[in-house]
Design an enzyme around this catalytic site. Structure first.
Site, mmCIF file in Angstrom:
data_model
loop_
_atom_site.group_PDB
_atom_site.id
_atom_site.type_symbol
_atom_site.label_atom_id
_atom_site.label_comp_id
_atom_site.label_asym_id
_atom_site.label_seq_id
_atom_site.Cartn_x
_atom_site.Cartn_y
_atom_site.Cartn_z
ATOM 1 N NE ARG A 1 -11.567 -7.933 -3.668
ATOM 2 C CZ ARG A 1 -11.001 -6.882 -2.752
ATOM 3 N NH1 ARG A 1 -9.756 -6.867 -2.920
ATOM 4 N NH2 ARG A 1 -11.849 -6.052 -2.104
ATOM 5 C CG HIS B 1 -12.270 -1.831 8.717
ATOM 6 N ND1 HIS B 1 -12.137 -0.409 8.087
ATOM 7 C CD2 HIS B 1 -11.672 -1.843 9.823
ATOM 8 C CE1 HIS B 1 -11.562 0.297 9.149
ATOM 9 N NE2 HIS B 1 -11.189 -0.651 10.175
ATOM 10 C CE LYS C 1 -3.489 -2.609 -0.101
ATOM 11 N NZ LYS C 1 -4.291 -2.898 -1.454
ATOM 12 C CD GLU D 1 -2.961 7.317 3.902
ATOM 13 O OE1 GLU D 1 -2.883 6.789 3.027
ATOM 14 O OE2 GLU D 1 -4.142 7.408 4.666
HETATM 15 C C1 MV4 Z 1 -8.409 6.199 6.060
HETATM 16 C C2 MV4 Z 1 -9.413 6.856 7.113
HETATM 17 C C3 MV4 Z 1 -9.173 8.060 7.385
HETATM 18 N N1 MV4 Z 1 -8.150 8.936 7.300
HETATM 19 N N2 MV4 Z 1 -7.387 7.005 5.875
HETATM 20 C C4 MV4 Z 1 -8.627 2.538 4.816
HETATM 21 C C5 MV4 Z 1 -9.112 1.140 4.676
HETATM 22 C C6 MV4 Z 1 -10.703 1.456 4.739
HETATM 23 N N3 MV4 Z 1 -11.505 -0.118 4.791
HETATM 24 C C7 MV4 Z 1 -10.803 2.256 5.887
HETATM 25 N N4 MV4 Z 1 -9.636 3.070 5.848
HETATM 26 C C8 MV4 Z 1 -9.885 4.393 6.355
HETATM 27 N N5 MV4 Z 1 -8.593 4.833 6.036
HETATM 28 C C9 MV4 Z 1 -7.219 7.950 6.196
HETATM 29 N N6 MV4 Z 1 -5.998 8.771 6.112
HETATM 30 C C10 MV4 Z 1 -10.465 6.264 7.497
HETATM 31 C C11 MV4 Z 1 -10.669 4.927 6.990
HETATM 32 C C12 MV4 Z 1 -11.884 4.302 7.404
HETATM 33 C C13 MV4 Z 1 -11.875 3.880 8.836
HETATM 34 C C14 MV4 Z 1 -10.785 4.085 9.759
HETATM 35 C C15 MV4 Z 1 -11.151 3.665 11.081
HETATM 36 C C16 MV4 Z 1 -12.158 3.245 11.382
HETATM 37 C C17 MV4 Z 1 -13.389 2.795 10.572
HETATM 38 C C18 MV4 Z 1 -13.141 3.023 9.326
HETATM 39 C C19 MV4 Z 1 -14.265 2.960 8.551
HETATM 40 C C20 MV4 Z 1 -14.088 3.174 7.190
HETATM 41 C C21 MV4 Z 1 -13.044 4.012 6.767
#
Ligand code: MV4
Length: 457
Positions: free
Chosen positions: A292, A235, A116, A200
């Protein structure tokens, strides 16, 4: 020329691939675990070979057994579906060395985008916006804190080998950062055998919007618009839709251009997904590429009328894309609910078991992709998703009303499902107004009465 395809997967996606092959006149070989003998994909494929016991690690993840089946049945190609070996660089490499057409990108591309941090660097160099963060993986905690302070808190710590949320930690200040960094490293090492991390800036309450792309071996790259996947829980996506209620024509065009740039930068071939986070002001940032076909591909199919599995096979065969960017139109709205064997009133605990009475909804604008039926036993060994319910219509309201109608029609006896939970979301004014961000489900659950998802039967 592809005459016969081995389907290296199970469940609804295996069935989806059998159906596409049937329409193309391509022979199919199903491989299955002992737990899946009664599965529909096994019954509907032309041939089937058992590859081991129920556990995924001893069946659908066994590249050696799958390749043996491929040799025995003399297949030309392997479709990996999603999950299992679909993003395994080594498996794609092994297929290539066995002279079997892997229906997906080159092994090298899977490796490059699977890292990533490398994916971030690759697309950023091509001018695609990324979230401010570290350049590549961070070696140690000391450097990491320095970088975090430079970016400014809160920051999010992610696993280089991760994706889909595993091995992720949020740090709100330098004090908590050290602990979160260690715990992310531990989780990443355990889950991926690779503890490398990157950092990030953390975006609060973004929307998760991804673009479907197609690329052939002749250099043609197109996008098929977006899917809004903001409605997720831990997620796991719960509801996906297209078009996103948040995008206008202008933002869609700019994000689509960026998605194509990212696809070109990856030297990508076949169907892929470019994931973006979008903030409340409409700023968008690349986060990952999925190399995918995805669970939610059906939403794009219903909006555009393009069969993505057929396109994947067409691309792998060396043909040109069957449509140009100009020919891609979005004249419908589609919504997908993931129907899962789980109990929302009990922390979404999995609910395997034998289905009794089963009746799937139908009628105008309804699509059900599922491998289950009355009398089918849902195994505890695999993902709890048992069906994808997709509804579509001219407008978002039509698709939403149709979804509520279809969910109300669904009968699945004998196991617990999330159908009542989905109905409550589909009725929720916040969701209906198109306001959902990635924090939506958590907030919804916090305000929902405790027993609201119980089935009244
Ligand atoms: C993030 C984010 C906020 N800021 N990256 C990356 C994988 C995806 N499935 C979730 N991701 C996130 N990346 C940055 N820089 C927020 C998410 C995010 C999330 C993060 C923590 C807890 C729940 C989440 C639900 C959706 C997205």
């Amino acid at each position: 020329m592809i005459r016969k395809i081995l389907i290296a997967n199970r469940g609804e996606i295996a069935l989806r691939i059998v159906r596409a092959c049937r329409e193309l006149g391509i022979q199919t070989l199903a491989v299955y675990s002992e737990a899946d003998e009664q599965s529909l994909h096994v019954q509907l494929a032309d041939e089937a070979i058992c590859i081991g016991p129920a556990s995924g690690a001893e069946s659908y993840l066994r590249a050696d057994r799958i390749l043996s089946a491929a040799e025995i049945a003399d297949v030309d190609a392997i479709h990996p579906g999603y999950g299992f070996l679909s993003e395994n660089e080594e498996f794609a490499e092994q297929c290539a060395s066995c002279n079997i057409n892997f229906i997906g990108p080159k092994a090298e591309t899977i490796g490059k985008m699977g890292d990533k941090a490398m994916a971030r660097e690759t697309v950023s160099k091509a001018g695609v916006p990324i979230i401010p963060g570290s350049d590549g993986p961070i070696e140690n905690e000391k450097d990491a804190i320095k970088i975090a302070q430079k970016i400014g808190f809160p920051v999010i710590i992610k696993a280089v080998a991760g994706g889909g949320g595993r091995g992720m930690r949020i740090a709100h200040n330098a004090v908590s950062f050290a602990k979160e960094f260690q715990s992310a490293r531990l989780e990443a090492t355990k889950a991926f055998g690779n503890g490398a991390l990157y950092v990030e800036k953390y975006l609060e309450n973004p929307r998760h919007i991804e673009f479907q792309v197609l690329a052939d071996k002749h250099g043609n790259v197109i996008h098929l618009g977006e899917r809004d996947c903001s409605v997720q829980r831990r997620h796991q996506k719960v509801i996906e839709e297209a078009p996103s209620p948040f995008l206008d024509k202008n933002l869609r065009a700019r994000m689509g251009k960026a998605a194509i740039k990212a696809t070109n930068a990856a030297d990508y071939i076949n169907a892929g997904t470019i994931e973006f986070l979008v903030d409340s002001k409409g700023n968008f940032y690349f986060i990952e590429m999925n190399t995918r076909i995805q669970v939610e591909h059906a939403v794009t199919e219903e909006v555009t009328g393009i069969d993505l599995i057929k396109e994947q096979i067409n691309i792998a065969s060396g043909n040109r894309l069957s449509i140009s960017q100009k020919e891609v139109t979005y004249d419908k709205h589609a919504i997908e609910c993931r129907i899962c064997a789980e109990n929302p009133s009990n922390g979404f605990a999995p609910s395997p078991g034998t289905i009794g009475l089963y009746y799937a909804p139908g009628g105008h604008g309804v699509r059900v992709d599922s491998h289950v039926y009355g009398g089918y036993t849902v195994s505890p060994y695999y993902d709890s998703m048992i069906a994808k319910l997709v509804t579509y219509g001219r407008t978002r309201k039509i698709a939403l009303d149709r979804m509520y109608r279809a969910l109300s029609e669904y009968i699945i006896r004998g196991i617990d499902t999330n159908i009542e939970f989905l109905k409550a979301i589909v009725l929720d004014p916040g969701f209906r107004q198109g306001e959902a961000t990635t924090s939506y489900v958590e907030e919804f659950l916090a305000r929902a009465p405790k027993d609201v998802f119980k089935k009244s039967q």
